[in-house]
Design a protein around this motif. Structure first.
Motif, mmCIF file in Angstrom:
data_model
loop_
_atom_site.group_PDB
_atom_site.id
_atom_site.type_symbol
_atom_site.label_atom_id
_atom_site.label_comp_id
_atom_site.label_asym_id
_atom_site.label_seq_id
_atom_site.Cartn_x
_atom_site.Cartn_y
_atom_site.Cartn_z
ATOM 1 N N GLY A 126 57.676 50.074 83.074
ATOM 2 C CA GLY A 126 58.920 50.719 83.581
ATOM 3 C C GLY A 126 59.869 49.633 83.816
ATOM 4 N N THR A 127 59.855 48.530 82.805
ATOM 5 C CA THR A 127 60.902 47.494 83.145
ATOM 6 C C THR A 127 62.106 47.395 81.993
ATOM 7 O OG1 THR A 127 59.451 45.832 81.889
ATOM 8 C CG2 THR A 127 59.306 45.852 84.406
ATOM 9 N N MET A 128 63.025 46.784 82.266
ATOM 10 C CA MET A 128 64.168 46.773 81.509
ATOM 11 C C MET A 128 64.149 45.911 80.342
ATOM 12 S SD MET A 128 66.804 48.376 80.645
ATOM 13 C CE MET A 128 67.332 49.447 81.970
ATOM 14 N N LEU A 129 64.692 46.076 79.246
ATOM 15 C CA LEU A 129 64.952 45.194 77.965
ATOM 16 C C LEU A 129 65.983 45.253 77.421
ATOM 17 C CD1 LEU A 129 62.091 44.663 75.426
ATOM 18 C CD2 LEU A 129 64.243 45.503 74.709
ATOM 19 N N ALA A 130 66.673 44.069 77.129
ATOM 20 C CA ALA A 130 67.888 44.248 76.554
ATOM 21 C C ALA A 130 67.672 43.541 74.818
ATOM 22 C CB ALA A 130 68.963 43.323 77.458
ATOM 23 N N PHE A 131 68.559 44.035 74.011
ATOM 24 C CA PHE A 131 68.424 43.486 72.651
ATOM 25 C C PHE A 131 69.789 42.958 72.224
ATOM 26 C CE2 PHE A 131 68.128 43.435 68.293
ATOM 27 C CZ PHE A 131 66.730 43.429 67.780
ATOM 28 N N LEU A 132 69.873 41.745 71.800
ATOM 29 C CA LEU A 132 71.173 41.065 71.554
ATOM 30 C C LEU A 132 71.252 40.985 69.947
ATOM 31 C CD1 LEU A 132 70.936 40.753 74.701
ATOM 32 C CD2 LEU A 132 72.085 38.820 74.420
ATOM 33 N N MET A 133 72.191 41.347 69.461
ATOM 34 C CA MET A 133 72.596 40.704 67.962
ATOM 35 C C MET A 133 73.525 39.896 67.874
ATOM 36 S SD MET A 133 70.589 42.582 65.588
ATOM 37 C CE MET A 133 71.557 42.687 64.222
ATOM 38 N N LEU A 134 73.307 38.558 67.281
ATOM 39 C CA LEU A 134 74.287 37.575 67.284
ATOM 40 C C LEU A 134 74.688 37.256 65.914
ATOM 41 C CD1 LEU A 134 74.228 34.215 69.289
ATOM 42 C CD2 LEU A 134 74.312 34.124 67.037
ATOM 43 N N ASP A 135 75.880 37.142 65.646
ATOM 44 C CA ASP A 135 76.354 36.884 64.144
ATOM 45 C C ASP A 135 77.576 35.752 64.292
ATOM 46 O OD1 ASP A 135 76.231 37.959 61.428
ATOM 47 O OD2 ASP A 135 78.506 37.355 61.728
ATOM 48 N N VAL A 136 77.289 34.455 63.537
ATOM 49 C CA VAL A 136 78.278 33.554 63.478
ATOM 50 C C VAL A 136 79.516 33.892 62.756
ATOM 51 C CG1 VAL A 136 79.039 30.909 62.549
ATOM 52 C CG2 VAL A 136 76.406 31.765 63.352
ATOM 53 N N ASP A 137 80.733 33.921 63.437
ATOM 54 C CA ASP A 137 81.829 34.177 62.837
ATOM 55 C C ASP A 137 82.462 33.306 61.857
ATOM 56 O OD1 ASP A 137 82.291 36.340 64.837
ATOM 57 O OD2 ASP A 137 83.332 35.016 66.275
#
Length: 466
Positions: free
Chosen positions: A318-329
């Protein structure tokens, strides 16, 4: 006692009382006397046989092998013995159980006092029981001799087997050891001593765990318990041992148990194989299979696998999770302007900057090209947004020196959070990718956070060119 006082009737009474079969016949083989003992053996009463020819009842006695010997007796020869073993029973009879009675017969000549005719007195002794005892004794003797011979052969085989085992143990290519139930070394061969860089006298009596890395000592404890209980015949486990010089080596232990004559555990036979090179090769292959060769972080497959595992853990706890997508400009512009080697340097510098900011529990991987994924574990929304912004700002301040130029660049990030509507890593990644697309369309070099109920347009299904 003289003959005058001991008449014919007295002799008959005496012969009837004897525990021997007694038969008297004359030169014409006519039976003159048949005592009670032989009556009971043959079931032929004296009244039915006395006065009749012997051949009527026992025709085999007129065979030459018998008559020739009787003739010698009639001619004054010595008594003749008929052995039960050689001649069988002269007067056949059976025991109550149906077994043939064995007889030892002695025939001797005498001259009747009244008729002065020659006659033969045959006395027959029942030797069945004696023969059975002799036979049993012979069988027991033969059995005892066989057992002695088998024991001698077994001891010879055992001695040869022990010698072979001792030779195989001592000169085996791999380490071999006898280990007590308390895991103390009892015996060690040359290969084991060479492997650990200790003499045998330095090992004997010491606990094997003293030579194992502390974090590996409990490995195989469950298998050992099952071996002692008889649930398995042997087991294998890999542990790291420490040599005299302090070097750590990987060792494959193959353990079996020796039991005593009462089937109680006695000691272990352990084979120790140095598998350090194999473990190093396995590690190299694992790194090749799971790591991006340029940036040394997880490749796409490894990243998604670890992310999926973390997602399930967060669901359970029951814990939180974040998903990040990173892209070089504008990464294509960097490659086109300064070359792919410069682009590689940009990616490596960007990865090192991210790793300095991210926590050890976070998951970081290259998804392909200039696109990267980050999973922040056990993090609140506000904290995740702060981390994403720190990453963006730190990268925007980077000055990457390459052979051709000093390059400054930016990145865009899309952030999505685990919620009821997102059940898989693919769901999270699609939502974070849509947020990344929003960050790109809104001017790049920024972080866009997807809300739980926010409708985002998915990015176009073509390769993005910044």
């Amino acid at each position: 006692m003289n003959d005058a006082n001991f008449d014919y009737d007295s002799y008959c009474t005496l012969l009837h009382a004897m525990p021997l079969g007694v038969c008297i016949f004359d030169e014409t083989y006519v039976i003159r006397f048949w005592n009670r003992c032989i009556e009971s053996w043959t079931k032929i009463a004296a009244t039915n046989i006395v006065g009749r020819n012997l051949a009527e009842f026992f025709p085999h006695l007129l065979e030459p092998k018998f008559t020739s010997r009787f003739e010698l007796i009639f001619q004054g020869g010595p008594p003749v013995i008929f052995s039960a073993r050689l001649h069988g029973s002269i007067i056949p009879s059976s025991l109550p159980g149906g077994m043939e009675r064995l007889q030892h017969t002695v025939a001797r000549a005498f001259k009747e006092k009244t008729s002065r005719q020659n006659a033969v007195l045959m006395t027959m002794q029942d030797v069945t029981e004696a023969h059975m005892r002799l036979r049993d004794y012979a069988r027991m003797h033969a059995t005892a001799q066989h057992e002695v011979e088998m024991r001698r052969k077994t001891e010879a085989v055992l001695r040869e087997s022990e010698e072979r085992f001792a030779s195989a143990f001592e000169y085996a290519a791999n380490g071999m050891a006898l280990v007590g139930l308390d895991e103390a070394w009892l015996k060690a061969n040359h290969a084991l001593c060479a492997m650990l860089e200790f003499g045998e006298h330095e090992l004997i009596g010491k606990n094997m765990c003293e030579f194992v890395l502390p974090e590996d000592t409990e490995l195989g404890a469950r298998q050992k318990e099952r071996l002692l209980l008889g649930h398995v015949k042997s087991y294998q486990v890999e542990k790291r041992f420490v040599t005299r010089s302090g070097k750590s080596i990987w060792v494959l232990l193959s353990v079996s148990l020796v039991r005593d004559e009462k089937s109680q555990p006695s000691y272990f036979i352990t084979q120790l194989e140095n598998v350090t090179k194999r473990k190093q090769l396995e590690l190299e292959l694992y790194i090749l299979a799971t790591t991006d060769h340029l940036t040394s972080i997880s490749n796409r497959r490894e990243f998604l696998s670890r992310a999926e595992h973390e997602l399930h853990r967060c669901r359970r706890q029951g814990t939180m999770l974040a998903f990040l997508m990173l892209d070089v400009d504008a990464f294509k512009l960097i490659n086109d302007t300064w070359g792919h080697s410069s682009g590689d340097e940009v990616l490596k510098a960007m990865v090192e900057t991210c790793r300095a900011i991210l926590r050890s529990t976070d998951i970081f991987g290259r998804l392909g090209g200039e696109e990267f994924g980050i999973v922040l574990t056990e993090v609140e929304r506000g904290e995740a947004e702060i981390i994403a912004e720190r990453v963006r700002r730190a990268i925007s301040e980077l000055m990457v020196k390459t052979e051709n130029a000093v390059i400054q660049f930016t990145v865009s990030l899309g952030v999505a959070f685990l919620s009821d509507g997102l059940n898989t890593v693919e769901d999270l990644m699609r939502r974070a990718d849509a947020a990344l697309y929003e960050a790109k369309t809104k001017g790049r070099n920024q972080v866009f956070v997807a809300g739980d109920k926010q409708d985002l347009c998915p990015p176009p299904r073509v390769q993005r060119v910044s």
